[in-house]
Design a protein around this motif. Sequence first.
Motif, PDB file in Angstrom:
ATOM      1  N   GLY A 153      14.073   8.134   0.096  1.00  0.00           N
ATOM      2  CA  GLY A 153      14.667   6.734  -0.045  1.00  0.00           C
ATOM      3  C   GLY A 153      13.635   5.713   0.428  1.00  0.00           C
ATOM      4  O   GLY A 153      12.617   5.724   0.565  1.00  0.00           O
ATOM      5  N   ILE A 154      14.251   4.410   0.021  1.00  0.00           N
ATOM      6  CA  ILE A 154      13.589   2.981   0.558  1.00  0.00           C
ATOM      7  C   ILE A 154      14.423   2.067   1.266  1.00  0.00           C
ATOM      8  O   ILE A 154      15.792   2.047   1.251  1.00  0.00           O
ATOM      9  N   ILE A 194       0.927  -1.107  -0.036  1.00  0.00           N
ATOM     10  CA  ILE A 194      -0.058  -0.020   0.141  1.00  0.00           C
ATOM     11  C   ILE A 194       0.972   1.412  -0.004  1.00  0.00           C
ATOM     12  O   ILE A 194       1.898   1.278   0.620  1.00  0.00           O
ATOM     13  N   GLU A 195       0.445   2.310  -0.712  1.00  0.00           N
ATOM     14  CA  GLU A 195       1.295   3.798  -0.542  1.00  0.00           C
ATOM     15  C   GLU A 195       0.394   4.781  -0.712  1.00  0.00           C
ATOM     16  O   GLU A 195      -0.712   4.702  -1.478  1.00  0.00           O
ATOM     17  N   VAL A 208       7.316   8.022   6.299  1.00  0.00           N
ATOM     18  CA  VAL A 208       7.059   6.641   5.544  1.00  0.00           C
ATOM     19  C   VAL A 208       5.612   6.880   4.929  1.00  0.00           C
ATOM     20  O   VAL A 208       4.525   7.366   5.482  1.00  0.00           O
ATOM     21  N   LYS A 209       5.777   6.462   3.425  1.00  0.00           N
ATOM     22  CA  LYS A 209       4.255   6.827   2.649  1.00  0.00           C
ATOM     23  C   LYS A 209       4.163   5.401   2.124  1.00  0.00           C
ATOM     24  O   LYS A 209       2.989   5.530   1.251  1.00  0.00           O
ATOM     25  N   GLY A 210       4.844   4.549   2.102  1.00  0.00           N
ATOM     26  CA  GLY A 210       4.351   3.089   1.596  1.00  0.00           C
ATOM     27  C   GLY A 210       5.077   2.197   2.206  1.00  0.00           C
ATOM     28  O   GLY A 210       6.263   2.152   2.455  1.00  0.00           O
ATOM     29  N   ILE A 211       4.461   0.762   1.892  1.00  0.00           N
ATOM     30  CA  ILE A 211       4.973  -0.373   2.550  1.00  0.00           C
ATOM     31  C   ILE A 211       4.591  -1.512   1.441  1.00  0.00           C
ATOM     32  O   ILE A 211       3.383  -1.523   0.848  1.00  0.00           O
ATOM     33  N   ALA A 219       9.682  -0.245   2.947  1.00  0.00           N
ATOM     34  CA  ALA A 219       9.241   1.061   3.284  1.00  0.00           C
ATOM     35  C   ALA A 219       9.999   2.156   2.462  1.00  0.00           C
ATOM     36  O   ALA A 219      10.956   2.515   2.396  1.00  0.00           O
ATOM     37  N   ALA A 220       8.913   2.802   2.111  1.00  0.00           N
ATOM     38  CA  ALA A 220       9.088   4.267   1.263  1.00  0.00           C
ATOM     39  C   ALA A 220       9.075   5.435   1.919  1.00  0.00           C
ATOM     40  O   ALA A 220       8.266   5.771   2.886  1.00  0.00           O
ATOM     41  N   PHE A 221      10.199   6.108   1.933  1.00  0.00           N
ATOM     42  CA  PHE A 221      10.433   7.476   2.851  1.00  0.00           C
ATOM     43  C   PHE A 221      10.552   8.465   1.827  1.00  0.00           C
ATOM     44  O   PHE A 221      10.913   8.623   0.901  1.00  0.00           O
ATOM     45  N   SER A 258       9.553   8.742  -3.075  1.00  0.00           N
ATOM     46  CA  SER A 258      10.881   8.620  -2.356  1.00  0.00           C
ATOM     47  C   SER A 258      12.182   8.566  -3.236  1.00  0.00           C
ATOM     48  O   SER A 258      13.118   8.785  -2.716  1.00  0.00           O
TER      49      SER A 258
END
Lengths: 363, 363, 363, 363
Positions: D212-213, C250-251, D247-250, D301-303, C259
């Motif tokens: 970054g990721i 999910i994002e 964090v905006k995505g996982i 995880a997207a930062f 990112s």
Amino acid sequence: MSSQYGKKIKISVFGQSHSSAVGVSIDGLPAGITLDIDEMRSFMRRRAPGQNDISTARTEEDEPEILCGLVNGVTCGAPLAVVIRNTNVRSGDYNETLDIPRPSHADYTAHVKFDGHQDSAGGGHFSGRLTAPLCAAGWICLEILRGLGIYIAAHILQIGSAKDDPFDPAGVSKKDFDAIKDNPLPVLRRDAADAMRLQILDAKEKEDSTGGIIECAAVGLPAGLGDPMFDGIENRIAAIVFGIPGVKGIEFGSGFDGSARNGSGNNDSFYMDNGIIKTRTNNCGGVLGGITNGMPVLFRAAFKPTPSIGMEQGSVSLSRLENAVLRVKGRHDPCIVPRAVPCVEAAAAIALYDAYLDSSVSV
Amino acid sequence: MSSQYGKKIKISVFGQSHSSAVGVSIDGLPAGITLDIDEMRSFMRRRAPGQNDISTARTEEDEPEILCGLVNGVTCGAPLAVVIRNTNVRSGDYNETLDIPRPSHADYTAHVKFDGHQDSAGGGHFSGRLTAPLCAAGWICLEILRGLGIYIAAHILQIGSAKDDPFDPAGVSKKDFDAIKDNPLPVLRRDAADAMRLQILDAKEKEDSTGGIIECAAVGLPAGLGDPMFDGIENRIAAIVFGIPGVKGIEFGSGFDGSARNGSGNNDSFYMDNGIIKTRTNNCGGVLGGITNGMPVLFRAAFKPTPSIGMEQGSVSLSRLENAVLRVKGRHDPCIVPRAVPCVEAAAAIALYDAYLDSSVSV
Amino acid sequence: MSSQYGKKIKISVFGQSHSSAVGVSIDGLPAGITLDIDEMRSFMRRRAPGQNDISTARTEEDEPEILCGLVNGVTCGAPLAVVIRNTNVRSGDYNETLDIPRPSHADYTAHVKFDGHQDSAGGGHFSGRLTAPLCAAGWICLEILRGLGIYIAAHILQIGSAKDDPFDPAGVSKKDFDAIKDNPLPVLRRDAADAMRLQILDAKEKEDSTGGIIECAAVGLPAGLGDPMFDGIENRIAAIVFGIPGVKGIEFGSGFDGSARNGSGNNDSFYMDNGIIKTRTNNCGGVLGGITNGMPVLFRAAFKPTPSIGMEQGSVSLSRLENAVLRVKGRHDPCIVPRAVPCVEAAAAIALYDAYLDSSVSV
Amino acid sequence: MSSQYGKKIKISVFGQSHSSAVGVSIDGLPAGITLDIDEMRSFMRRRAPGQNDISTARTEEDEPEILCGLVNGVTCGAPLAVVIRNTNVRSGDYNETLDIPRPSHADYTAHVKFDGHQDSAGGGHFSGRLTAPLCAAGWICLEILRGLGIYIAAHILQIGSAKDDPFDPAGVSKKDFDAIKDNPLPVLRRDAADAMRLQILDAKEKEDSTGGIIECAAVGLPAGLGDPMFDGIENRIAAIVFGIPGVKGIEFGSGFDGSARNGSGNNDSFYMDNGIIKTRTNNCGGVLGGITNGMPVLFRAAFKPTPSIGMEQGSVSLSRLENAVLRVKGRHDPCIVPRAVPCVEAAAAIALYDAYLDSSVSV
């Protein structure tokens, strides 16, 4: 989630009697509320030990430090954490209880649950000391409720055979609360304070202890607070009040006495009072179906006598698994009831303010 | 989360007295447990109405349907849902209470909380009818606990002025539980059943009602169940028992009586009994610091008299906001206490099994 | 509390693919809301199987029965329970999977967790079938939100290599949502629907399957919903969306793409738009610090390809503990993404309405 | 319960960037675990600022003080509280953001939610500073898991356009984790660290920032952890990881990429490996139906890029409600990703250990 309570106001209590500090984190407080920490200090002083000849000789400076959650004395919406340093610690007094548990104390059950690793000094996390952070959190809720016109107070109803007058269930008001403050012990009838004091001193002299009953009332609550079944006001208050060490019973309104009555003698008739729906009696303690009816919420909590007594008692040695004899040393309250009064007010305030916020959608 | 309870075993109760069904979803049951629904049926029959001259004239077939969670009579780890259809509904009896709330009933508070949209028929979600799914869920926990050597039973301690013998706090055993079953009412002393029956019939004849006290014991529990402060066994049991309609008080062990004693008279000395640590007395009701000590867990719940009585009572008209007079029609229990006994057992079983699973890591 | 979700709106989902029914109890709904169950029915039809050549051949009559919580079509404040009977069950198709788990399905992990007692028929409690009650509960929240001027809709962004246009992050409005409804598949661009259909038919023909991405947007949300840290809108939505079988990612907003950007290229500048504070771009997906900023909340969920495929696959025999070969029989969706679109809308609605009620005090 | 997380291990995080301290209370830790606070200190140093030319100029001494929960370095079963004093505070830098919110920061949403009473200094409770107590709590869980043979580590997968090698999904082992430690940045490939460093310095020079990721893996987990639907491992990890600022995505396993594949290309075949059931690939990221399958748990995880940049940005004045221009002063990380690596490990450890304890009954 053993030491946490609440749905909207989440308190998280931590600390042991002899750890470097006890404290509480309070999550969910609304932002913008001005808090005068001096008033928190004086509220907490009501439960602090070493104040007079009827409480323990320990003198503990309950000095709350606000770590966060306040900006210039105003809540900022972030969790508010209060820490109270433990001073005047004398672990030596308690070493024996590590092997020989004190009867009716948590020494043995803590030993079983934590497999011998519990902090036994001064009762560790099971100590009455943990009511200091409870009072800090409760005072904040009392303050906020006061701003909403909701007042909560408790008094000692009974110590040993000495009894105070009960609150007038349907008529109790903020005036009665002020009267309590004028007495040496928190009671409605001055002479009750004297009689109770004698009971406590008598127990103290015999190296014994005594228990008692605290009655608490909340006035000014709107009707409609609380939820059906398991989140009723009674469930919520009981769930936190049993967290105060020594509480073994709780009843609302006419409680156990009411259960011996007939419906015609226990039902509370409704009537109109200047456009407001009230009940002529208040045997339900202000709660019907778990929900407040606008009358005072009224409950009583039974405190067992302090288990720590100087008299010789039978116990066992956990290491040798054989019978043993125990004489509890150290300094203890012959009766914790007077100091427990603000704790009951604090617990009630947390439960009722939490219910208030949790109900605010439907109300 | 008003009608949900539990941390490891999560029950979610739904339904109204006169909706098409009441039911419960039970989440967190271990897989691989064989359940005999016939036994669930007979347990539920103990709370079903219309069994004799001392209960309501309504006869309700409490027929549980298992919607899911069982495969060939064995739990599969998925939530188990039980639904009980409501039959023999006579809403007509209740229309009046929509405008004129019954004293000491939830009619008024439900009206306030749900803004007039509550289901008033038969008390809606506040009806004792909701204890049917509670019993269904509780029976499952009772069954599982039985497999673990843990037995729970309750008896009527008092109705009006008629009293049964209390359990022997330190000595109660499964044998006492079997004795209860042989009596027309769930009591230890046969003649107590007769005396209670007379009290109920007397109230019934007067179109009045009566309350009572139920005492419950759990034997075979290991020491170490429960958690400090707000998740103690007392907090957990109180939080669910107050969910049973009519409960206004709860006490553990010596409870309110114990609070009048001295420590020397209330403390429970430890001793070794064939290598097992026991206490000679059980004034703590098997719980110290919120944690079981291996002795029987013992508590008493106070039930107020059934608020629905035929006698004329004072109330108000919610529409006209003026005083009114009410005569409750419909068929009601003059005393719900006998039917509440299995409900108390069910509630205790849910709380104790939940605590058992929640504690299993540390124990 | 595996199958429960929510703080103010507590849903409790129960059932297995082949049990007599699946259902959900919804606790915490406000009273007084009119619900048209025909509309619930048509919403649920969007996820029902057997509608066309791209979904499974099973045809399931998703007929919701409201057991309680409604009085004459209006919520009464009591938990609302919905039950959907399972029809057209063919357990025979699944016996093999009890011993030879389907790759990338929950057969094996359910076997381990429930010690061989899991209901393996049709995936049991892990089946996509459980999204039927999720949609029933979600539709109710969608309806209530609609009444508050809050609209939620999702579309298929991608299936295999076929892509739809993404929502305009800052500009998406209810108008776009209506456009979705006019296409054979829920997409913004008609030709995308055709391309996706071909991808699915191609996979179907090869006895294979395909996955996809669903994009969901909520418009009309006030700023200020959600809480810091672990109760942010992203945490809340993720916690329920991962409960839809097949979701693996999910994002929010620019998510993974964002990112790789610089702050200057990803930050959303604020500006005044007729007295309302807005952002020119919406790379944050309407959420800052876990709290809504008044812009559309936008997220994408990644669905893995349906694990059940007819092609031969390598597996093991759980009884013989040796390698085995599996050919999944039975009727399966070559792509569950089209049917998952209403499930994502439902999950988002439950999370956002729960956050709305939970935040309503502070907002 | 915004800043609380967990079912069996309950953490309660408190503090603001510029309050006197930040901290965390950890409830539910088993008793008897030895903790070396020096190791906690060195773990926390990995996220501490001011270490090199690619992080902020602020140097913060993250000195954890254990207030309670430990007796002679061993957990005692009581809540463990850690407090970290805030030093080197320069509120002056932030006054402007009280009126002109920083784009893509929580300044504006906090202002709305807390009605202008939020602590805006340094982001208040929304600051990355709050990950210090998260790391303290996470380190404890990492330590306990290590004792159970469960290891967790994360590395930077991508910063801007610079990429590290991904973990081998099915083959990642503790050896790979050690390799990460030898590089100046936590990556698998040395030259990736150099390339990432250049990207960060480039952004820094331009007064810009970059995102970054982070990829995280857990090895040694038993099969069977996690629960169906809403308490699956993915739900649990997502619910805490989204609590890390930025964090905006996982995604788990093949995540978004996998959603474009066919089932035949994404399914993970089972096979026997010396009596142990494994999968040849690990596109599911070690989780099927929310439950661990014994393979490594793998997620990314997207930062988003740090929102605080020196470049001029468009914003609004909250007091004058008109457009404004902002140049963020103060000292900020051009990229928080390197410092976020231990935070992701900490969050994963808390979620997985909590799931471990919560599942221990069924497993």
